[in-house]
Design a protein around this motif. Structure first.
Motif, PDB file in Angstrom:
ATOM      1  N   TYR A 389       1.014  -1.236   0.265  1.00 30.08           N
ATOM      2  CA  TYR A 389       0.020   0.238  -0.231  1.00 30.08           C
ATOM      3  C   TYR A 389       1.078   1.144   0.112  1.00 30.08           C
ATOM      4  CZ  TYR A 389      -4.307  -2.517   0.287  1.00 30.08           C
ATOM      5  OH  TYR A 389      -5.529  -3.469   0.522  1.00 30.08           O
ATOM      6  N   ALA A 392       2.502   1.526  -3.779  1.00 30.69           N
ATOM      7  CA  ALA A 392       1.541   1.732  -4.417  1.00 30.69           C
ATOM      8  C   ALA A 392       1.347   3.644  -4.233  1.00 30.69           C
ATOM      9  CB  ALA A 392       0.399   1.503  -4.661  1.00 30.69           C
ATOM     10  N   LYS A 396       3.962   4.199  -7.176  1.00 33.97           N
ATOM     11  CA  LYS A 396       3.556   3.638  -8.502  1.00 33.97           C
ATOM     12  C   LYS A 396       3.961   3.921  -9.809  1.00 33.97           C
ATOM     13  CE  LYS A 396      -1.135   1.993  -9.030  1.00 33.97           C
ATOM     14  NZ  LYS A 396      -1.002   0.785  -9.249  1.00 33.97           N
ATOM     15  N   ALA A 426       4.754  -1.308  -9.900  1.00 40.09           N
ATOM     16  CA  ALA A 426       3.137  -1.708  -9.866  1.00 40.09           C
ATOM     17  C   ALA A 426       2.674  -2.345 -10.674  1.00 40.09           C
ATOM     18  CB  ALA A 426       2.269  -0.021  -9.918  1.00 40.09           C
ATOM     19  N   SER A 431      -3.587  -1.133  -5.109  1.00 38.17           N
ATOM     20  CA  SER A 431      -2.750  -1.379  -4.761  1.00 38.17           C
ATOM     21  C   SER A 431      -1.308  -2.807  -5.406  1.00 38.17           C
ATOM     22  CB  SER A 431      -2.533  -1.473  -2.644  1.00 38.17           C
ATOM     23  OG  SER A 431      -3.191  -0.455  -2.923  1.00 38.17           O
ATOM     24  N   GLY A 433       0.973  -5.177  -7.166  1.00 42.02           N
ATOM     25  CA  GLY A 433       2.566  -4.744  -7.397  1.00 42.02           C
ATOM     26  C   GLY A 433       3.124  -6.117  -7.324  1.00 42.02           C
TER      27      GLY A 433
END
Length: 761
Positions: A389, A392, A396, A426, A431, A433
């Motif tokens: 999280y 991201a 990102k 990402a 989120s 990835g």
């Protein structure tokens, strides 16, 4: 004649250490002497104070004179020719003879001054190095050694053999210019410095710049007394004279550096720069524990060793990178093959060992659709998901490559045992990835003394001194992993891109499957609608026709038994059946507008208008309708649909005009860009704009769009009969022709309907 020295007496202090003017010390080392000659007049503007010791002529008798006044006329003439060359060959010095002592004289230009540095070689022998043997030895070393560290060790050994220094070190800089001894050759009785690190402050910025400009630097005796450089004191000069000695071999050294070397116990040094792409990669640092003067040509042999090594640094580093690249590329090929062959790659192959080998990682994780897939050594789920999280939210777009996660992520230290360094990309959305991880590699850096005490203030607090202790100072480095190599970063990026495409393909395929089901359902629904349409437009016509016939028969009979109430009811029944028949006819027309085969033909809209007015002739004459029309274009269209569209628009213009007013219809033609219609349409697309303006009752602005909806009526049916489908049919016809229709109106001020049809070239 007044003479002054140009010694720079500025002391390094706590505020200017990094900018000490070491290139203009105004003094030299005493193992030779210096003259500064004006390159235009060849008059001597500068001389070192020790000139008398070598020439027997005091400085007062040298300054302001020509070289011919000091040396023989022939030597002065030969030197003038030597120095006039476009490029002075510093490797082959000019030789002066002073009182039967020969001097190798290196020459370089500093602004308008030719700087001559004289170094005696009393026996008159040149002692040229055996370059063939030196080159052959290097080639032999180069052929048998693959890796750079081994090559550096061999170069250190060869350089020591050539120069005779007590210790020779190959010193490499990291990105922050902290140095590390990566190879060493030394006397057996000396302690080893191999592997020791030195802080960047040991070689300040300005010193590194000089190493780039002048690749060879010698200090013959650390305990030397600097020799001032003298010049004529000209009262008319408002600024102090100075000489830039960046390229000088005799240049005096920073007092701080001399003190630093004394604290190390060194007696003499030779330093050779190792450059890559005009940046300082490292140094060959030679130390002697007593004074040592290295002759000119021996220095060149040592410099050649530096050139040999420099020529191989990039080659060896590329070779090492290529070896790693081959391994990671192999893993990439394996993974891509599995990725292309398996729709459920993430679920079935996320634990494949090739995923780790791809980037030489110790762990990997994929976060997709709020599900976590782990491989190898990874942090627990909760902190790992928190990391996804965070990444991201912050990385990102650009991703993140780091060998020290804690520098970027506040909670990095808590998971450094599994993920001290990460390589993150990402994926599709949210989120999602992928992360490759490397475990913490606890390192013990062996510093030559405490790096935090590289410079110490004297008791007066004004002057800096280098540290006096070089005892091994160990520093434990945590929360870091091995750095990621370029090839590892590249293949990880390539795989992430392929994985993203794979995920997108899965999403598209899933959507296609869903669309396929919807299409089948739509086909079934369309078939049912077609059946209903057939029933409504054909099967219902016959009962309606019979209702109308029987109702008419009843009304036509003059039966005294039929009351007025019964006749009124039958009339209402007949009227309702007629309305329903009209509605069915309009629904059928609307259906045909969307479903019939669209055959385009070239038609003249003027003829279409003429035919429509002929069809409406009775109505036109009855209402005294006036039609003004500009010349209409010829275009490709569906003939019966365009006829229907014109018929509906003109009929409406007549119908929705006050009964006491004679309808007037104004038809105008123009050509417009797509952007003039709305911002969505390309300005490159041209349209025929055909507007139908009337003087009818109009309508409120809020209905300008809704008026084209099916069954949308704005006025009572008993006053303005109709089904509310006519304008919906017009809209459908316009869309069939890749065009559109708009309406503009104000109550009581008429309406304008504009038809936009694309011009097809």
């Amino acid at each position: 004649m007044n003479i002054k020295n140009i010694v720079n007496r500025n002391l390094a202090n706590l505020t200017n250490c990094e900018s000490e003017p070491i290139h203009i010390p105004g003094s030299i080392q005493p193992h030779g002497f210096m003259l500064g000659v004006n390159s235009r007049t060849y008059l001597i503007d500068f001389c070192s104070e020790n000139s008398f010791e070598y020439t027997g002529i005091i400085p007062q008798m040298i300054l302001g004179k020509t070289l011919a006044d000091i040396f023989s006329v022939q030597e002065a003439a030969d030197f003038k020719e030597y120095s006039a060359a476009e490029q002075i060959d510093s490797a082959k010095p000019f030789v002066f003879n002073i009182h039967d002592t020969y001097y190798n004289t290196t020459v370089h230009k500093s602004n308008e001054t030719l700087i001559l540095e004289f170094e005696p070689f009393p026996d008159g022998t040149v002692n040229l190095p055996n370059l063939y043997n030196q080159t052959r030895t290097f080639v032999s070393i180069m052929e048998k050694i693959t890796y750079l560290p081994e090559l550096c060790r061999e170069i250190a050994n060869e350089t020591r053999a050539i120069t005779g220094y007590d210790r020779v070190m190959i010193y490499k800089f990291d990105p922050d210019y902290n140095g590390e001894v990566i190879a060493e050759s030394k006397r057996e009785d000396l302690d080893s410095f191999a592997g020791q690190k030195y802080p960047h402050s040991d070689i300040p910025v300005q010193a590194r710049e000089l190493y780039i400009r002048n690749p060879l630097r010698m200090i013959a005796d650390i305990k030397y007394t600097p020799v001032p450089i003298l010049t004529i004191d000209d009262a008319s000069e408002k600024t102090n004279k100075s000489l830039d000695l960046s390229l000088s071999i005799l240049r005096s050294v920073s007092p701080i550096h001399v003190e630093y070397l004394k604290n190390m116990g060194v007696g003499a040094t030779l330093t050779i720069s190792l450059l890559q792409n005009q940046k300082l990669w490292g140094l060959i640092a030679c130390h002697h524990y007593s004074p040592k003067i290295l002759p000119h040509y021996t220095r060149l042999s040592a410099l050649l060793q530096g050139h040999f090594l420099t020529s191989q640094i990039a080659v060896r580093e590329v070779a090492e990178e290529f070896e790693v690249s081959q391994k990671v590329d192999k893993s990439l090929v394996e993974l891509l093959s599995k990725l292309h062959e398996n729709e459920n790659f993430v679920e079935e192959y996320h634990n494949d060992n090739s995923l780790l080998k791809l980037a030489n990682a110790t762990g990997a994780a994929i976060f997709l659709n709020n599900k976590l897939y782990k491989n190898g050594i990874t942090p627990p789920d909760e902190p790992l998901i928190s990391l996804f999280y965070f990444l991201a939210d912050n990385f990102k777009t650009q991703g993140l490559v780091t060998h020290c996660l804690s520098d970027h992520y506040p909670e990095g230290s808590s998971i450094s045992q599994q993920a001290a360094g990460i390589l993150y990309h990402a994926l599709s959305g949210g989120s999602d990835g992928i992360i490759w991880m490397r475990r913490e590699k606890v390192e013990t850096n062996n510093w030559a003394g405490n790096p935090d005490k590289a410079m110490l203030a004297n008791e007066d607090g004004l002057r800096l001194s280098p540290r006096k202790s070089f005892e091994l100072w160990m520093q434990v480095v945590k929360d870091q992993s091995d750095p990621w190599r370029k090839s590892e970063v590249n293949v990880a990026s390539g795989f992430s891109y392929a994985l993203q495409k794979h995920i997108n393909y899965r999403v598209i395929q899933t959507q296609e499957d869903a669309n396929r089901v919807l299409n089948e359902e739509l086909k079934t629904a369309n078939q049912e609608l077609a059946n209903l349409n057939w029933i409504s437009t054909h099967d219902l016509k016959e009962p309606l026709r019979k209702i109308q016939i029987f109702a008419s028969k009843v009304l036509d009979r003059e039966d005294p038994d039929l009351s007025a109430q019964v006749k009124d009811s039958v009339e209402r029944m007949r009227s309702a059946a007629e309305k329903m028949q009209n509605l069915i006819e309009d629904i059928l027309a609307y259906s045909k507008a969307g479903n019939m085969e669209k055959v385009f033909e070239e038609i003249d809209l003027n003829i279409v208008l003429k035919n429509v007015l002929h069809e409406l002739q009775d109505n036109v004459e009855e209402r005294h309708v006036t039609v003004h029309a500009q010349e209409l274009p010829v275009l490709k269209a569906i003939p019966f649909q365009i006829h229907q569209l014109f018929l509906n628009l003109i009929s409406n213009a007549i119908k929705f005009t006050d009964p006491d007013t004679a309808p007037e219809i104004d038809i105008k033609v123009n050509v417009v860009d797509g952007s003039a219609i709305n911002e969505i349409i390309s300005p490159l697309q041209k349209f025929h704009s055909i507007s139908f303006g009337d003087n009818g009752i109009g309508f409120e602005k809020e209905y300008e769009t809704r008026i084209f909806d099916v069954f949308q009526r704005l006025h009572p049916a008993n006053k303005y009969p109709g089904t509310g489908i006519g304008l919906a049919i017009c809209k459908k016809i316009a869309e069939n022709h890749k065009g559109l229709i708009t309406a503009r109106s104000k109550p009581g001020m008429g309406s304008t309907f504009t038809l936009f049809l694309p011009i097809i070239r």
